[in-house]
Design a protein around this motif. Structure first.
Motif, mmCIF file in Angstrom:
data_model
loop_
_atom_site.group_PDB
_atom_site.id
_atom_site.type_symbol
_atom_site.label_atom_id
_atom_site.label_comp_id
_atom_site.label_asym_id
_atom_site.label_seq_id
_atom_site.Cartn_x
_atom_site.Cartn_y
_atom_site.Cartn_z
ATOM 1 N N GLU A 201 0.688 -1.107 0.006
ATOM 2 C CA GLU A 201 -0.129 -0.075 -0.072
ATOM 3 C C GLU A 201 0.797 1.439 0.122
ATOM 4 O O GLU A 201 0.727 2.209 -0.709
ATOM 5 C CB GLU A 201 -1.030 0.113 1.265
ATOM 6 N N VAL A 202 2.015 1.278 0.966
ATOM 7 C CA VAL A 202 2.734 2.276 0.967
ATOM 8 C C VAL A 202 3.535 2.595 -0.372
ATOM 9 O O VAL A 202 3.809 3.720 -0.946
ATOM 10 C CB VAL A 202 3.880 2.315 2.101
ATOM 11 N N LEU A 203 3.901 1.610 -1.077
ATOM 12 C CA LEU A 203 4.714 1.635 -2.208
ATOM 13 C C LEU A 203 3.960 2.605 -3.394
ATOM 14 O O LEU A 203 4.703 3.014 -4.178
ATOM 15 C CB LEU A 203 5.020 0.411 -2.942
ATOM 16 N N ARG A 204 2.722 2.322 -3.375
ATOM 17 C CA ARG A 204 1.726 3.012 -4.383
ATOM 18 C C ARG A 204 1.573 4.421 -3.942
ATOM 19 O O ARG A 204 0.547 4.897 -4.542
ATOM 20 C CB ARG A 204 0.651 2.219 -4.471
ATOM 21 N N SER A 205 1.962 4.868 -2.661
ATOM 22 C CA SER A 205 1.402 6.411 -2.269
ATOM 23 C C SER A 205 2.494 7.472 -3.044
ATOM 24 O O SER A 205 3.490 7.177 -3.646
ATOM 25 C CB SER A 205 1.760 6.493 -0.755
ATOM 26 N N ASP A 206 1.861 8.601 -2.912
ATOM 27 C CA ASP A 206 2.325 9.753 -3.539
ATOM 28 C C ASP A 206 3.901 9.926 -3.232
ATOM 29 O O ASP A 206 4.695 10.423 -4.083
ATOM 30 C CB ASP A 206 1.554 10.830 -3.657
ATOM 31 N N TYR A 207 4.011 9.951 -2.071
ATOM 32 C CA TYR A 207 5.133 10.576 -1.434
ATOM 33 C C TYR A 207 6.446 9.617 -1.853
ATOM 34 O O TYR A 207 7.674 9.842 -1.764
ATOM 35 C CB TYR A 207 5.071 10.829 0.033
ATOM 36 N N VAL A 208 6.075 8.193 -1.851
ATOM 37 C CA VAL A 208 7.069 7.134 -2.303
ATOM 38 C C VAL A 208 7.470 7.566 -3.728
ATOM 39 O O VAL A 208 8.640 7.380 -4.268
ATOM 40 C CB VAL A 208 6.773 5.728 -2.222
ATOM 41 N N ARG A 209 6.476 7.742 -4.659
ATOM 42 C CA ARG A 209 6.808 7.901 -5.812
ATOM 43 C C ARG A 209 7.495 9.247 -6.306
ATOM 44 O O ARG A 209 8.559 9.396 -7.146
ATOM 45 C CB ARG A 209 5.416 8.190 -7.001
ATOM 46 N N THR A 210 7.246 10.350 -5.297
ATOM 47 C CA THR A 210 8.255 11.545 -5.190
ATOM 48 C C THR A 210 9.426 11.213 -4.929
ATOM 49 O O THR A 210 10.481 11.902 -5.538
ATOM 50 C CB THR A 210 7.665 12.467 -4.332
ATOM 51 N N HIS A 217 18.352 6.262 -3.699
ATOM 52 C CA HIS A 217 18.462 4.936 -3.856
ATOM 53 C C HIS A 217 17.288 4.063 -3.204
ATOM 54 O O HIS A 217 16.851 4.576 -2.502
ATOM 55 C CB HIS A 217 19.705 4.654 -2.990
ATOM 56 N N PRO A 218 17.084 2.959 -4.197
ATOM 57 C CA PRO A 218 15.694 2.109 -3.798
ATOM 58 C C PRO A 218 15.904 1.532 -2.264
ATOM 59 O O PRO A 218 14.957 1.524 -1.651
ATOM 60 C CB PRO A 218 15.946 0.914 -4.713
ATOM 61 N N THR A 219 17.081 1.463 -1.743
ATOM 62 C CA THR A 219 17.258 1.073 -0.464
ATOM 63 C C THR A 219 16.893 2.215 0.578
ATOM 64 O O THR A 219 16.335 1.762 1.558
ATOM 65 C CB THR A 219 18.707 0.624 -0.186
ATOM 66 N N VAL A 220 17.374 3.490 0.369
ATOM 67 C CA VAL A 220 16.785 4.552 1.124
ATOM 68 C C VAL A 220 15.483 4.658 1.076
ATOM 69 O O VAL A 220 14.930 4.988 1.875
ATOM 70 C CB VAL A 220 17.796 5.766 0.476
ATOM 71 N N VAL A 221 14.883 4.769 -0.182
ATOM 72 C CA VAL A 221 13.399 4.756 -0.107
ATOM 73 C C VAL A 221 12.750 3.942 0.707
ATOM 74 O O VAL A 221 11.692 4.021 1.386
ATOM 75 C CB VAL A 221 13.066 4.649 -2.040
ATOM 76 N N LEU A 222 13.136 2.471 0.502
ATOM 77 C CA LEU A 222 12.513 1.422 1.082
ATOM 78 C C LEU A 222 12.765 1.459 2.762
ATOM 79 O O LEU A 222 11.578 1.534 3.547
ATOM 80 C CB LEU A 222 13.252 0.147 0.710
ATOM 81 N N ILE A 223 13.774 2.058 3.434
ATOM 82 C CA ILE A 223 13.911 1.959 4.734
ATOM 83 C C ILE A 223 13.613 3.090 5.319
ATOM 84 O O ILE A 223 12.709 3.311 6.259
ATOM 85 C CB ILE A 223 15.358 1.883 4.858
ATOM 86 N N LYS A 224 13.627 4.490 4.536
ATOM 87 C CA LYS A 224 13.341 5.766 5.134
ATOM 88 C C LYS A 224 12.027 6.172 5.007
ATOM 89 O O LYS A 224 11.366 6.855 5.930
ATOM 90 C CB LYS A 224 14.493 6.847 4.667
ATOM 91 N N HIS A 225 11.454 5.800 3.825
ATOM 92 C CA HIS A 225 10.155 6.274 3.388
ATOM 93 C C HIS A 225 9.034 5.009 3.514
ATOM 94 O O HIS A 225 8.052 5.449 4.168
ATOM 95 C CB HIS A 225 10.066 6.692 2.200
#
Length: 309
Positions: A201-210, A217-225
């Motif tokens: 659900e979070v992966l489809r959110s707007d702030y993750v796309r931003t 980096h994908p790892t930073v997006v995954l862990i931090k966001h």
């Protein structure tokens, strides 16, 4: 936040009051009593027993006496374990149940979040199907089946672990492995499935796309966001799960002969040991309420959008 914490702490008082009151009267109006299973005694002896434990007094007076004792930290004597008080029995067994429960919950959280994260990041792949199939085992296999199977394979056949015992024995910490892994099974399954659904659900959110559009980096997006936002359902689940994993360890404690509070809870219910039943109910309820309080506080740190005004 500070006012919210104070309000929630104050709300614990009437909650515990209602739990103790309701439990006291429900137990007392139930058929039978702590001395009904004793061998037949003379009316004089029975009268002395009732007088010794103030059970010949009016029910309301017994209730007021018990509430005063509880406020003073005294849970009363055990009617069946005559050489011990309820405080002593719970004090001796509760740490063992807590050690087992906390270890099992750590295993469930670490493995559950990892498996759920892998499944979500590889949606509809063989890794996703395998992870969710494995997680389904914990929901479909009851502990009273899984426990003996684990003992048979890893203790009796492979001889990697002792069949029973506790960390205070000569075997030491190795005795904790099988009961903790067994107890964590169903919670691991629930946490992994919750993690997968929440991460997707979070992966489809707007702030993750931003965040991805910024070139992070994908790892930073995954862990931090992603992971921080996805933890909210897991944290919600962990509150009652912690209380459940401590109070629900009765079967595991019986299988692996762990000297925990579950043994006292079962025996007190069978023997109508009023004070011991109430003592365990109070402890269990307090754990559940405190964990729900901690969950509410953690919400504010995990999601700044949540307001406590």
């Amino acid at each position: 936040m500070g006012k919210f914490i104070v309000r929630r702490l104050l709300s614990l008082i009437p909650t515990m009051f209602l739990i103790i009151t309701f439990s006291f009267f429900i137990i007392r109006v139930a058929p039978g009593g702590p001395f009904s299973s004793e061998k037949k005694v003379t009316p004089e002896v029975m009268a002395n027993l009732l007088h010794k434990y103030h059970m010949d007094e009016p029910l309301m007076k017994q209730y007021l006496r018990y509430m005063v004792d509880v406020l003073n930290g005294d849970l009363g004597p055990s009617y069946k374990n005559k050489d011990f008080t309820v405080n002593q029995l719970i004090g001796q067994s509760m740490p063992n149940s807590m050690i087992l429960g906390i270890t099992a919950l750590i295993i469930a959280v670490v493995l559950g979040v990892t498996v759920g994260l892998v499944a979500a990041c590889n949606q509809n792949s063989w890794a996703d199907y395998f992870a969710m199939s494995f997680a389904s085992l914990g929901i479909s296999i009851p502990l009273f089946v899984f426990g003996p199977v684990v003992v048979f394979i890893f203790a009796m056949k492979l001889k990697l672990f002792p069949t029973s015992g506790w960390i205070t024995s000569r075997a030491g910490l190795i005795t904790l492995v099988l009961p903790a892994c067994t107890l964590s099974l169903s919670y691991f399954s629930s946490i992994s499935r919750l993690t997968r659904a929440s991460v997707l659900e979070v992966l489809r959110s707007d702030y993750v796309r931003t965040a991805r559009a910024k070139g992070l980096h994908p790892t930073v997006v995954l862990i931090k966001h992603v992971l921080k936002g996805a933890l909210l359902p897991i944290v919600t689940y962990l509150g009652p799960a912690f209380a459940g994993i401590v109070t629900g360890s009765v079967v595991v404690e019986q299988i692996f002969l762990v000297p925990g509070i579950g043994n006292h809870f079962v025996k007190s219910a069978l023997n109508r040991d009023y004070t011991l039943i109430l003592g365990t109910v109070i402890v269990y309820s307090f754990i559940l309420i405190i964990m729900n309080f901690i969950v509410d506080v953690l919400y504010g740190f995990l999601d700044p959008r949540i307001s406590y005004k």
